[in-house]
Design a protein around this motif. Structure first.
Motif, mmCIF file in Angstrom:
data_model
loop_
_atom_site.group_PDB
_atom_site.id
_atom_site.type_symbol
_atom_site.label_atom_id
_atom_site.label_comp_id
_atom_site.label_asym_id
_atom_site.label_seq_id
_atom_site.Cartn_x
_atom_site.Cartn_y
_atom_site.Cartn_z
ATOM 1 N N ARG A 167 -5.315 -0.629 -3.974
ATOM 2 C CA ARG A 167 -4.576 -1.875 -3.708
ATOM 3 C C ARG A 167 -3.133 -1.775 -4.195
ATOM 4 O O ARG A 167 -2.595 -2.696 -4.814
ATOM 5 C CB ARG A 167 -5.287 -3.069 -4.333
ATOM 6 N N TRP A 170 -0.316 -4.551 -3.764
ATOM 7 C CA TRP A 170 -1.028 -5.675 -3.143
ATOM 8 C C TRP A 170 -1.545 -6.624 -4.205
ATOM 9 O O TRP A 170 -2.110 -6.208 -5.213
ATOM 10 C CB TRP A 170 -2.210 -5.173 -2.306
ATOM 11 N N ASP A 212 -3.951 -10.256 -4.414
ATOM 12 C CA ASP A 212 -4.922 -10.981 -3.588
ATOM 13 C C ASP A 212 -4.369 -12.257 -2.973
ATOM 14 O O ASP A 212 -4.816 -12.675 -1.904
ATOM 15 C CB ASP A 212 -6.194 -11.281 -4.379
ATOM 16 N N ILE A 227 -4.980 2.174 -0.272
ATOM 17 C CA ILE A 227 -5.725 0.948 0.039
ATOM 18 C C ILE A 227 -6.796 0.712 -1.023
ATOM 19 O O ILE A 227 -6.945 -0.399 -1.540
ATOM 20 C CB ILE A 227 -6.347 1.029 1.450
ATOM 21 N N GLU A 228 -7.527 1.761 -1.365
ATOM 22 C CA GLU A 228 -8.577 1.632 -2.378
ATOM 23 C C GLU A 228 -8.007 1.192 -3.725
ATOM 24 O O GLU A 228 -8.628 0.417 -4.447
ATOM 25 C CB GLU A 228 -9.336 2.948 -2.518
ATOM 26 N N PHE A 283 0.816 -1.200 0.000
ATOM 27 C CA PHE A 283 0.000 0.000 0.000
ATOM 28 C C PHE A 283 0.858 1.261 0.000
ATOM 29 O O PHE A 283 0.563 2.243 0.670
ATOM 30 C CB PHE A 283 -0.991 -0.019 1.170
#
Length: 161
Positions: free
Chosen positions: A150, A153, A155, A147-148, A91
């Motif tokens: 990602r 990141w 999954d 964060i929104e 993030f």
């Protein structure tokens, strides 16, 4: 994460930027005229590229150094994360940083490990920063936009809340 600092130096036609080392950022900042200034120990970018620089910082680190909404996030990893010759980012935030194969890895002040370990490894030339599988930690003050989006990141890394 080390704070992103954007400053202008009087008498110069540049913006100076200080960020944690991230290879993708380095290659992109060079494309907008960024030059490493050894005396300032920062990237110097022509002032006329300020909007592009802001976009680049948001893309790589989740913010551009201006105040933004932040949240704390708890992460549980289901796999080992490694980064070659740079810190591990999630993030847009440094989670762990090594300086070489035998240096060990350090956790920044804005990260708290609840369980698990960080380490360094790899070869002397191609060293790695490692966050071991099963680690659980909190990253404080993460830009909500990172964060929104990602940022950094995947999954299959595990879960976050």
């Amino acid at each position: 994460m080390k704070n992103i600092q954007i400053t202008t130096t009087e008498g110069k036609d540049k913006l100076f930027v200080s960020t944690p080392y991230k290879h993708s950022f380095v290659s992109k900042i060079k494309k907008i005229g960024g030059i490493w200034d050894y005396s300032e120990k920062k990237w110097g970018v022509p002032k006329n590229n300020s909007l592009i620089l802001s976009k680049l910082l948001k893309e790589c680190f989740g913010n551009d150094g201006t105040p933004c909404e932040t949240v704390d996030i708890e992460i549980t990893l289901e796999k080992k994360l490694t980064a070659e010759c740079e810190p591990v980012f999630l993030f847009g935030t440094v989670v762990a940083a090594a300086r070489g194969r035998d240096s060990g890895a350090k956790v920044p002040e804005n990260v708290a490990f609840l369980r698990g370990e960080v380490a360094s490894g790899g070869s002397a030339r191609y060293w790695q920063t490692i966050v071991k599988e099963g680690a659980q930690f909190i990253i404080y003050a993460v830009p909500r936009q990172a964060i929104e989006n990602r940022l950094d990141w995947e999954d299959d890394y595990g879960s976050f809340k």
